[in-house]
Design an enzyme around this catalytic site. Structure first.
Site, short mmCIF file in Angstrom:
data_model
loop_
_atom_site.label_atom_id
_atom_site.label_comp_id
_atom_site.label_asym_id
_atom_site.label_seq_id
_atom_site.Cartn_x
_atom_site.Cartn_y
_atom_site.Cartn_z
N THR A 93 40.45 0.39 57.87
CA THR A 93 39.45 0.30 59.05
C THR A 93 39.53 2.11 59.55
O THR A 93 41.00 1.93 60.15
CB THR A 93 40.54 -0.38 60.60
OG1 THR A 93 39.52 -1.96 60.07
CG2 THR A 93 39.13 -0.86 62.42
N LYS A 168 32.71 -2.28 62.44
CA LYS A 168 34.09 -3.30 62.47
C LYS A 168 34.79 -2.16 63.80
O LYS A 168 35.23 -3.51 64.67
CB LYS A 168 35.19 -2.68 61.34
CG LYS A 168 36.49 -2.78 61.59
CD LYS A 168 36.72 -3.92 61.13
CE LYS A 168 38.74 -4.57 61.79
NZ LYS A 168 39.25 -5.22 61.39
P1 NAP Z 1 49.75 -1.97 55.95
O1 NAP Z 1 50.61 -3.35 56.11
O2 NAP Z 1 51.04 -1.00 56.81
O3 NAP Z 1 49.81 -1.36 54.47
C1 NAP Z 1 48.94 0.38 54.80
C2 NAP Z 1 48.91 0.82 52.54
O4 NAP Z 1 48.69 2.34 52.87
C3 NAP Z 1 50.70 1.00 52.04
O5 NAP Z 1 50.74 0.44 51.00
C4 NAP Z 1 50.63 1.98 52.31
O6 NAP Z 1 51.56 2.88 51.41
C5 NAP Z 1 49.42 2.02 52.17
N1 NAP Z 1 49.46 4.29 52.75
C6 NAP Z 1 49.25 4.34 53.63
N2 NAP Z 1 48.96 5.53 54.43
C7 NAP Z 1 48.67 5.88 53.01
C8 NAP Z 1 48.55 7.45 52.01
N3 NAP Z 1 48.14 8.59 52.83
N4 NAP Z 1 48.66 7.20 51.05
C9 NAP Z 1 48.65 7.05 49.87
N5 NAP Z 1 49.21 4.75 50.47
C10 NAP Z 1 48.96 4.82 51.93
O7 NAP Z 1 48.78 -2.03 56.55
P2 NAP Z 1 47.74 -3.37 57.06
O8 NAP Z 1 48.15 -4.61 57.58
O9 NAP Z 1 47.73 -4.00 55.32
O10 NAP Z 1 46.24 -2.51 56.62
C11 NAP Z 1 45.48 -1.58 55.95
C12 NAP Z 1 44.34 -1.55 56.52
O11 NAP Z 1 43.59 -3.00 56.77
C13 NAP Z 1 44.41 -0.58 58.08
O12 NAP Z 1 44.09 -0.15 58.26
C14 NAP Z 1 44.19 -1.67 59.07
O13 NAP Z 1 43.79 -1.27 59.96
C15 NAP Z 1 43.06 -2.73 58.39
N6 NAP Z 1 42.92 -3.96 58.39
C16 NAP Z 1 44.52 -4.98 58.41
C17 NAP Z 1 44.27 -6.67 59.35
C18 NAP Z 1 45.69 -7.28 59.29
O14 NAP Z 1 44.99 -8.12 59.75
N7 NAP Z 1 46.31 -6.83 58.95
C19 NAP Z 1 43.10 -6.63 59.21
C20 NAP Z 1 41.71 -6.17 59.35
C21 NAP Z 1 41.63 -5.03 58.77
P3 NAP Z 1 53.05 2.32 51.73
O15 NAP Z 1 53.69 1.23 51.02
O16 NAP Z 1 54.06 3.21 50.69
O17 NAP Z 1 53.56 2.67 53.36
#
Ligand code: NAP
Length: 301
Positions: A93, A168
């Protein structure tokens, strides 16, 4: 189609598993390599040491990372090594402007881009029932169908690059208002001494119900908020909404109020909890007024 996956976080790990089930997953990459090694071993899928290596090994890449700068960084690292005509789907997002810039970077490298933000939480990612909001060309959307079908249930293209992110952002504003209302209502119900689990069963079938009420009000009863959708991430999304509204000279009250409440939760160390932790602040409203009353007149369960 050989599909690579970048970003094995709370969402991405499940999404990668679903691509594997659909027989599409060809390679994995994660910034913290250990997570990719673990999932690679589980799914029997090769792990790449760099984004360039992943780009060279795949015809399509799905990315689900954190914020705008991360998407920009990942796209810049993928672009030089992608094969002509490769497809990049970004499920993070981020702002509509970031999506349009990513599309331009990839177009210059001869690749196609779709912004594909998702809604439905970690459960939706696990069960492949996500709602996916897509921006990009019709041709890229048509090519992406097998990938999108493996990840979600409701897949809609809204228009050119950036329009998936705009849809979104609309959803995130609604989530803010709903979680605020659910938390406030639950704190009120608790102060009334109501049996909260029975209340969730009954009101969950009523007109005021919502996904957040049914799935997250139980967190409030347990006063435990394991990371589903982190406060920090929704705050990030609401800043995107703030910026998009500000382009019209508009400030949205629901967005501003939730940004203030999330800032307080983050300052108090609860930024990595699920957004249902908003309940903490609502419960405190009643605790404060309750404590101001004489002991015999204090309510609450
Ligand atoms: P998360 O658990 O914090 O995971 C983020 C992932 O992105 C991790 O694998 C992280 O790697 C990787 N990452 C972050 N910055 C990076 C970079 N500069 N280069 C390479 N890899 C990078 O987040 P999440 O909850 O899965 O959410 C991911 C996305 O989906 C976000 O944009 C969020 O807003 C969206 N989203 C989330 C939800 C939800 O319920 N969680 C629902 C809808 C949408 P590391 O392992 O090295 O930290």
């Amino acid at each position: 189609m050989r599909v690579g996956f970048v970003g094995l976080g709370a969402m991405g790990t499940h999404m990668a598993r679903n691509l594997r089930r659909a027989g599409l997953l060809a390679a994995l990459y994660n910034r913290t390599a250990a997570k990719a090694q673990t999932l690679g071993a589980e799914l029997q899928v090769p792990v790449c040491a760099s984004l360039g290596e992943l780009a060279a090994a795949c015809e399509a890449v799905v990315c689900c990372v954190s914020a705008d700068a991360d998407v920009t960084e990942v796209v810049a690292a993928l672009a030089p090594r992608l094969a002509p005509g490769a497809l990049v789907l970004d499920c993070s997002t981020v702002g509509a402007e970031t999506a349009r810039a990513a599309a331009a970077t990839l177009a210059a490298a001869g690749a196609q881009f779709l912004d594909c933000p998702v809604s439905g939480g970690v459960e939706g990612a696990r069960d492949a029932t996500l709602a996916i909001m897509v921006g990009g060309s019709e041709a890229a959307f048509a090519r992406a169908q097998p990938i999108l079908a493996a990840l979600g249930r409701t897949v809609t293209r809204f228009g050119p690059s950036g329009s998936g992110q705009a849809a979104k952002a609309t959803n995130q504003i609604m989530c803010a208002g709903i979680i605020e209302a659910v938390a406030e209502a639950m704190a009120f119900a608790h102060a009334q001494g109501l049996p909260l689990e029975r209340l969730i069963d009954t009101l969950g079938k009523g007109a005021g119900s919502s996904w957040y009420f049914v799935h997250r009000a139980p967190n409030m009863v347990r006063n435990a908020y394991p990371a589903g959708f982190r406060v920090r991430l929704h705050a990030k999304d609401l800043r995107i909404c703030h910026d998009m509204a500000a382009r019209f000279g508009v400030e949205l009250p629901v967005v501003e109020r939730m940004l203030a409440e999330y800032a307080e939760l983050i300052a108090r160390g609860w930024g990595d909890e699920d957004i249902s932790a908003t309940y903490r602040l609502k419960a405190e409203l009643f605790e404060r007024t309750n404590l101001m009353r004489p002991p015999g007149e204090r309510g609450g369960a």
